[in-house]
Write a protein that holds these residues in place. Structure first.
Motif, PDB file in Angstrom:
ATOM      1  N   GLY A   9       0.808  -1.211   0.000  1.00  0.00           N
ATOM      2  CA  GLY A   9       0.000   0.000   0.000  1.00  0.00           C
ATOM      3  C   GLY A   9       0.837   1.254   0.000  1.00  0.00           C
ATOM      4  N   LEU A  10       0.234   2.325   0.500  1.00  0.00           N
ATOM      5  CA  LEU A  10       0.874   3.633   0.511  1.00  0.00           C
ATOM      6  C   LEU A  10       1.350   3.968   1.915  1.00  0.00           C
ATOM      7  CD1 LEU A  10       1.462   6.352  -0.943  1.00  0.00           C
ATOM      8  CD2 LEU A  10      -0.849   7.067  -0.263  1.00  0.00           C
ATOM      9  N   VAL A  11       2.552   4.462   2.014  1.00  0.00           N
ATOM     10  CA  VAL A  11       3.116   4.841   3.316  1.00  0.00           C
ATOM     11  C   VAL A  11       3.966   6.084   3.133  1.00  0.00           C
ATOM     12  CG1 VAL A  11       5.124   3.318   3.022  1.00  0.00           C
ATOM     13  CG2 VAL A  11       4.403   3.982   5.333  1.00  0.00           C
ATOM     14  N   GLN A  12       4.009   6.906   4.169  1.00  0.00           N
ATOM     15  CA  GLN A  12       4.854   8.090   4.115  1.00  0.00           C
ATOM     16  C   GLN A  12       6.289   7.726   4.466  1.00  0.00           C
ATOM     17  OE1 GLN A  12       3.076  11.108   6.648  1.00  0.00           O
ATOM     18  NE2 GLN A  12       2.231  12.122   4.856  1.00  0.00           N
ATOM     19  N   ALA A  13       7.207   8.424   3.897  1.00  0.00           N
ATOM     20  CA  ALA A  13       8.615   8.221   4.230  1.00  0.00           C
ATOM     21  C   ALA A  13       8.796   8.402   5.736  1.00  0.00           C
ATOM     22  CB  ALA A  13       9.489   9.214   3.470  1.00  0.00           C
ATOM     23  N   GLY A  14       9.555   7.484   6.321  1.00  0.00           N
ATOM     24  CA  GLY A  14       9.771   7.547   7.758  1.00  0.00           C
ATOM     25  C   GLY A  14       8.732   6.822   8.573  1.00  0.00           C
ATOM     26  N   GLY A  15       7.674   6.350   7.937  1.00  0.00           N
ATOM     27  CA  GLY A  15       6.627   5.624   8.627  1.00  0.00           C
ATOM     28  C   GLY A  15       6.964   4.156   8.764  1.00  0.00           C
ATOM     29  N   SER A  16       5.926   3.318   8.719  1.00  0.00           N
ATOM     30  CA  SER A  16       6.153   1.882   8.767  1.00  0.00           C
ATOM     31  C   SER A  16       5.042   1.179   8.013  1.00  0.00           C
ATOM     32  CB  SER A  16       6.231   1.374  10.211  1.00  0.00           C
ATOM     33  OG  SER A  16       4.996   1.563  10.874  1.00  0.00           O
ATOM     34  N   TRP A 111       6.794 -18.143  -6.871  1.00  0.00           N
ATOM     35  CA  TRP A 111       6.581 -16.707  -6.730  1.00  0.00           C
ATOM     36  C   TRP A 111       5.118 -16.411  -6.423  1.00  0.00           C
ATOM     37  CZ3 TRP A 111      10.625 -13.261  -7.045  1.00  0.00           C
ATOM     38  CH2 TRP A 111      11.836 -13.788  -7.483  1.00  0.00           C
ATOM     39  N   GLY A 112       4.921 -15.443  -5.556  1.00  0.00           N
ATOM     40  CA  GLY A 112       3.593 -14.937  -5.302  1.00  0.00           C
ATOM     41  C   GLY A 112       3.290 -13.776  -6.232  1.00  0.00           C
ATOM     42  N   GLN A 113       2.067 -13.309  -6.156  1.00  0.00           N
ATOM     43  CA  GLN A 113       1.724 -12.159  -6.970  1.00  0.00           C
ATOM     44  C   GLN A 113       2.366 -10.916  -6.361  1.00  0.00           C
ATOM     45  OE1 GLN A 113      -0.024 -13.025  -4.473  1.00  0.00           O
ATOM     46  NE2 GLN A 113      -1.289 -11.358  -3.704  1.00  0.00           N
ATOM     47  N   GLY A 114       2.651  -9.940  -7.094  1.00  0.00           N
ATOM     48  CA  GLY A 114       3.289  -8.738  -6.587  1.00  0.00           C
ATOM     49  C   GLY A 114       2.307  -7.845  -5.855  1.00  0.00           C
ATOM     50  N   THR A 115       2.820  -7.125  -4.885  1.00  0.00           N
ATOM     51  CA  THR A 115       2.012  -6.125  -4.182  1.00  0.00           C
ATOM     52  C   THR A 115       2.731  -4.789  -4.271  1.00  0.00           C
ATOM     53  OG1 THR A 115       3.045  -6.707  -2.071  1.00  0.00           O
ATOM     54  CG2 THR A 115       0.959  -7.755  -2.585  1.00  0.00           C
ATOM     55  N   GLN A 116       1.991  -3.758  -4.575  1.00  0.00           N
ATOM     56  CA  GLN A 116       2.575  -2.437  -4.759  1.00  0.00           C
ATOM     57  C   GLN A 116       2.828  -1.768  -3.414  1.00  0.00           C
ATOM     58  OE1 GLN A 116       3.418  -0.709  -7.724  1.00  0.00           O
ATOM     59  NE2 GLN A 116       4.345   0.745  -6.271  1.00  0.00           N
ATOM     60  N   VAL A 117       4.032  -1.251  -3.256  1.00  0.00           N
ATOM     61  CA  VAL A 117       4.369  -0.419  -2.104  1.00  0.00           C
ATOM     62  C   VAL A 117       4.808   0.937  -2.652  1.00  0.00           C
ATOM     63  CG1 VAL A 117       5.957  -0.062  -0.185  1.00  0.00           C
ATOM     64  CG2 VAL A 117       5.017  -2.336  -0.625  1.00  0.00           C
ATOM     65  N   THR A 118       4.142   1.965  -2.205  1.00  0.00           N
ATOM     66  CA  THR A 118       4.478   3.317  -2.629  1.00  0.00           C
ATOM     67  C   THR A 118       4.829   4.149  -1.410  1.00  0.00           C
ATOM     68  OG1 THR A 118       2.959   3.166  -4.508  1.00  0.00           O
ATOM     69  CG2 THR A 118       3.686   5.365  -3.857  1.00  0.00           C
ATOM     70  N   VAL A 119       6.025   4.722  -1.429  1.00  0.00           N
ATOM     71  CA  VAL A 119       6.487   5.541  -0.311  1.00  0.00           C
ATOM     72  C   VAL A 119       6.473   6.993  -0.761  1.00  0.00           C
ATOM     73  CG1 VAL A 119       8.326   5.950   1.351  1.00  0.00           C
ATOM     74  CG2 VAL A 119       7.946   3.637   0.449  1.00  0.00           C
TER      75      VAL A 119
END
Length: 121
Positions: A9-16, A111-119
């Motif tokens: 998912g979406l996370v802010q820089a410095g978060g977790s 392999w699993g399906q990919g998950t989007q990580v957006t920082v």
């Protein structure tokens, strides 16, 4: 072996952010489980791996000290805790499993399906 990834998912820089991978099937045949990632326009790269026996962990230099991998053999799950993420960690993340004992960063079989990580910065 089938792999199902959760989280991302979406996370802010410095978060977790935490995401997990559930394995099913002949999981006893796998030796390493790990995470890889692929950013737009770049090749897929190794992030982290854990051995199924002994729980030895291996990290790419770029995430060492920020990311933590863990696994639960009883539940056949693996998790990736991303602390202090940076915008350059933005990518599609893939969980993977490997049968052989060789190089923990290469030659994964499942392999699993990919998950989007957006920082975000």
């Amino acid at each position: 072996v089938q792999l199902q990834a959760y989280g991302g998912g979406l996370v802010q820089a410095g978060g977790s952010l935490r995401h997990s991978c559930a394995a099913s099937g002949r999981t006893s045949s796998t030796y390493f489980m790990g995470w890889f990632r692929q950013a737009p326009g770049k090749e897929r790269e190794f992030v982290v791996a854990v051995s199924w026996i002994g729980a030895r962990t291996y990290y790419a230099d770029s995430v060492k000290g920020r990311f933590t991998i863990s696994r639960d053999n009883a539940k056949n799950t693996m998790s990736l805790q991303m602390n202090s993420p940076k915008p350059e960690d933005t990518a599609v993340y893939y969980c993977a499993a490997k049968r052989s004992i060789g190089d923990y960063a290469k030659s994964y079989d499942y392999w699993g399906q990919g998950t989007q990580v957006t920082v975000s910065s």
